[in-house]
Design a protein around this motif. Structure first.
Motif, PDB file in Angstrom:
ATOM      1  N   LEU A  92      -8.210  -2.479  -1.565  1.00 33.83           N
ATOM      2  CA  LEU A  92      -7.862  -1.152  -1.050  1.00 33.83           C
ATOM      3  C   LEU A  92      -8.883  -0.076  -1.364  1.00 33.83           C
ATOM      4  O   LEU A  92      -8.822   1.014  -0.814  1.00 33.83           O
ATOM      5  N   ARG A  93      -9.797  -0.344  -2.256  1.00 36.36           N
ATOM      6  CA  ARG A  93     -10.748   0.710  -2.606  1.00 36.36           C
ATOM      7  C   ARG A  93     -12.151   0.324  -2.170  1.00 36.36           C
ATOM      8  O   ARG A  93     -13.138   0.639  -2.817  1.00 36.36           O
ATOM      9  N   ASP A  98      -2.082   2.509  -0.369  1.00 36.64           N
ATOM     10  CA  ASP A  98      -3.196   3.381   0.038  1.00 36.64           C
ATOM     11  C   ASP A  98      -2.881   4.833  -0.303  1.00 36.64           C
ATOM     12  O   ASP A  98      -3.737   5.577  -0.767  1.00 36.64           O
ATOM     13  N   ALA A  99      -1.632   5.222  -0.026  1.00 36.24           N
ATOM     14  CA  ALA A  99      -1.241   6.598  -0.320  1.00 36.24           C
ATOM     15  C   ALA A  99      -1.272   6.849  -1.820  1.00 36.24           C
ATOM     16  O   ALA A  99      -1.782   7.876  -2.276  1.00 36.24           O
ATOM     17  N   ALA A 100      -0.770   5.897  -2.591  1.00 34.47           N
ATOM     18  CA  ALA A 100      -0.718   6.080  -4.042  1.00 34.47           C
ATOM     19  C   ALA A 100      -2.120   6.197  -4.634  1.00 34.47           C
ATOM     20  O   ALA A 100      -2.359   6.987  -5.548  1.00 34.47           O
ATOM     21  N   LEU A 101      -3.064   5.440  -4.077  1.00 35.25           N
ATOM     22  CA  LEU A 101      -4.407   5.425  -4.655  1.00 35.25           C
ATOM     23  C   LEU A 101      -5.197   6.700  -4.363  1.00 35.25           C
ATOM     24  O   LEU A 101      -6.266   6.908  -4.913  1.00 35.25           O
ATOM     25  N   ALA A 102      -4.676   7.558  -3.490  1.00 33.23           N
ATOM     26  CA  ALA A 102      -5.326   8.849  -3.246  1.00 33.23           C
ATOM     27  C   ALA A 102      -4.840   9.901  -4.246  1.00 33.23           C
ATOM     28  O   ALA A 102      -5.245  11.046  -4.189  1.00 33.23           O
ATOM     29  N   THR A 103      -3.941   9.504  -5.142  1.00 39.27           N
ATOM     30  CA  THR A 103      -3.453  10.388  -6.196  1.00 39.27           C
ATOM     31  C   THR A 103      -4.085   9.920  -7.513  1.00 39.27           C
ATOM     32  O   THR A 103      -4.886   8.979  -7.492  1.00 39.27           O
ATOM     33  N   PRO A 104      -3.730  10.538  -8.630  1.00 37.32           N
ATOM     34  CA  PRO A 104      -4.313  10.043  -9.891  1.00 37.32           C
ATOM     35  C   PRO A 104      -3.959   8.596 -10.221  1.00 37.32           C
ATOM     36  O   PRO A 104      -4.530   8.014 -11.121  1.00 37.32           O
ATOM     37  N   MET A 105      -3.030   7.990  -9.468  1.00 36.14           N
ATOM     38  CA  MET A 105      -2.680   6.595  -9.718  1.00 36.14           C
ATOM     39  C   MET A 105      -3.891   5.702  -9.452  1.00 36.14           C
ATOM     40  O   MET A 105      -4.616   5.912  -8.485  1.00 36.14           O
ATOM     41  N   GLY A 106      -4.083   4.686 -10.301  1.00 36.13           N
ATOM     42  CA  GLY A 106      -5.179   3.740 -10.097  1.00 36.13           C
ATOM     43  C   GLY A 106      -4.638   2.366  -9.735  1.00 36.13           C
ATOM     44  O   GLY A 106      -3.425   2.153  -9.743  1.00 36.13           O
TER      45      GLY A 106
END
Ligand SMILES: Nc1ncnc2c1ncn2[C@@H]1O[C@H](COP(=O)(O)OP(=O)(O)OP(=O)(O)O)[C@@H](O)[C@H]1O
Ligand SMILES: [Mg+2]
Lengths: 265, 308
Positions: free
Chosen positions: A263-264, A106-114
């Protein structure tokens, strides 16, 4: 870009920075390297017991028309299994923890990571872990005089492919788990997979059940590692490779899509 | 007026058959501090998640920095900072690793990550705890770390979902001060909150949401002027008798509201209303005249107190 192209290749599904996920894991495992190392010993113990026990009872086995002693027959299979184990360990229990409980993604997906970066990064990490075991195993095999020629080095890229395949399947499967109790399914599946993938006896021994063995990805991996270790190449190996590649790609795409839907939302 | 930083038109979010966000229109200008207020389940977090480009709108259009989250999600996320309602800190990493690993997700160089980590630890007053395990931090410290982490990419838009829930009053004031400074540096702030004082302190403009819709919009001052009276008379009667006195108060001020623990009388002149109460022969246990606040607006619009 037209809507049609977008549908086949959505921008969030492009892989750009999966190595960032791996960087995170390196930071974590710097403190827990013992856990990583321990997974290597199981197939090693199998090898040593096979060599000491069964090897002396069972005679030579034929690989690609070549007669090889039993321990040299089993060793490549155990090497393939160690790549599988490393990949599965990391892509199931650890992924379930990060996905559902620690909520790392969840944390990673709030960054440019997809989602594709996350899936690819996790699978890449599991593959690396499988590869570490495979390298360690190959070194032991060489030390015991079980390797036949420099061709045996080809076993490493093959083990990478085995790792990729099992890591992708493991990750994709884990996204469907409801909780820790579902981890039992993994353990239940791994055992027969390990025992019945033409690991301990040639596929001919399975008789009319051979087709079941052929469904097992490990069987195809074992066939490839064995061929590499003996340095006997044939066109039939392309079929084994293709099987693993197709399965890997399919599981990878499914894995990324599952991260997206889970997650999205 | 410049191109809005966030432009949402008829934005809808559905979970299955359930509509969490029901066609809202929102525009946020660069440099603004914008707030979402609303009772539990109003759809604030669902809206924030769509703006954060981690949740796909079911319908409507959404543009952030003029870009479409569907096609440019990664590009937008590179320029925003997100503090989710529930912390998503990495419990397997130390406090400082949480910051610099997060920085790496934004493709910052190692040197840059180190530099910003040092700054942000100071910002969050966590320098002494840099090596601690996240699990060992108090709730408020975790919150501060979440906020620090959201700033690692020096975002021009900061999205904060209930940033100060769980913070002690002093930590809240420190955070308000930090957010105010960020705003002065030109960072656009979008936040949700259940604290009316927070909204009044921080927000230039806010919307009140209820059941997925926007029910009011304006600056804190203008909302109070529009929906509440200038003053509010708060009366407390003996326990359990508030309802029966509510009848006797009929016609007093412009509106009365009986709450479980007190009765509110909305009147432009609170003292005059209180005299009237006495003239009608009521003897409240306590009476207080105060200026109307956002809390009153909230109550009028959603029919709920913030404690609900
Ligand atoms: N992932 C989800 N699946 C199903 N329903 C959801 C999901 N997320 C939110 N909802 C529902 O959508 C509605 C709005 O939720 P949301 O979290 O946006 O409210 P909120 O305004 O942030 O409330 P709170 O003040 O309690 O944080 C709620 O009824 C909630 O149950
Ligand atoms: Mg919320």
């Amino acid at each position: 870009m037209s809507a049609g192209v977008l549908r086949i290749f959505p921008p969030e599904m492009v892989v750009r920075r999966p190595h960032r996920m791996i960087e995170r894991h390196i930071a974590v495992y710097r403190r827990q390297w013992l856990i990583v190392v321990s997974g290597f010993f199981e197939p090693l113990f199998y090898l040593l017991s096979m060599r000491a026990g069964l090897g002396s009872l069972v005679g030579a086995v034929s690989v690609g028309g070549k007669q090889v002693p039993y321990d040299a027959f089993v060793a490549p299979a155990l090497m393939a299994a160690s790549a599988m184990n490393g990949a599965i360990f990391d892509s199931t229990g650890n992924v379930l923890h990060r996905l559902k409980y620690a909520r790392i993604y969840d944390a990673a997906l709030a960054t440019p990571m997809g989602p594709a970066d996350v899936a690819m990064g996790e699978i890449g990490w599991a593959l690396i872990r499988g590869q570490i075991y495979a390298i360690g195993f190959l070194v032991v095999m060489a030390a015991l005089g079980l390797t036949n020629s420099w061709w045996c080095l080809m076993a490493l890229p093959i083990c990478a492919l085995i790792g990729l395949c099992f890591a992708s399947i493991g990750f994709a499967g884990t996204t469907f788990m409801r909780g820790w109790s579902d981890m039992d399914i993994v353990n239940t599946l791994m055992m027969p997979l390990f025992l019945f993938s033409a690991t301990f006896f040639p596929i001919a021994a399975y008789g009319s059940w051979a087709w079941v063995v052929q469904i097992s990805p490990l069987y195809h991996g074992v066939a490839l590692v064995r061929a590499a270790n003996e340095g006997v190449w044939s066109a039939g190996l392309l079929g084994h490779t293709l099987f693993l590649v197709v399965l890997s790609v399919a599981a990878l795409v499914l894995a990324a899509r599952r991260v997206d839907t889970l997650l999205r939302k | 007026m410049s191109e809005p930083l966030i432009r949402a038109h008829h934005l809808v979010k559905k979970f299955g058959d359930f509509t969490a966000v029901d066609g809202i229109d929102v525009e946020v200008q660069p440099g603004e501090a914008f707030g979402f207020l609303g009772p539990n389940g109003a759809g604030k977090s669902s809206t924030m998640r769509m703006i954060s480009c981690v949740s796909k709108p079911t319908d409507g259009t959404l543009r952030i920095f003029g870009l479409d989250p569907v096609t440019d999600g990664p590009k937008i996320r590179a320029r925003i900072g997100v503090v989710p309602q529930l912390d998503t800190l990495d419990t397997e990493l130390s406090v400082q690793e949480n910051l610099w690993i997060y920085g790496r997700f934004f493709d910052l160089s190692r040197a840059e990550c180190r530099r910003r980590t040092t700054e942000l630890l100071d910002f969050a007053q966590l320098t002494e705890r840099a090596e601690s395990v996240v699990d060992d931090l108090s709730g408020g410290m975790k919150r501060r770390l979440s906020i620090a982490r959201s700033l690692i990419n020096e975002p021009s838009l900061l999205l904060l979902d209930e940033p100060t829930t769980g913070l002690d009053p002093q930590a809240r004031h420190v955070l308000w001060d930090r957010l105010y400074r960020l705003k002065q540096q030109g960072v656009t702030l979008v936040l949700t909150t259940h604290y009316m004082d927070e909204a009044e302190q921080l927000c230039d403009r806010l919307v009140v949401m209820d059941q997925g819709r926007i029910v009011a919009e304006g600056s804190p001052r203008s909302l109070i002027e529009q929906y509440a009276t200038r003053e509010v008379l708060e009366l407390r009667f003996a326990a359990g008798t508030n309802d029966q006195f509510a009848d006797q108060l009929h016609g007093l001020g412009s509106r009365q509201e009986a709450l479980p623990d007190r009765v509110l009388v909305y009147a432009d002149d609170g003292e005059a209303a209180l005299q009237e109460v006495h003239q009608r022969g009521m003897r409240p246990e306590s009476a207080l005249v105060r200026r109307a606040s956002l809390e009153d607006v909230f109550l009028l619009l959603t029919g709920r107190t913030l404690a609900d």
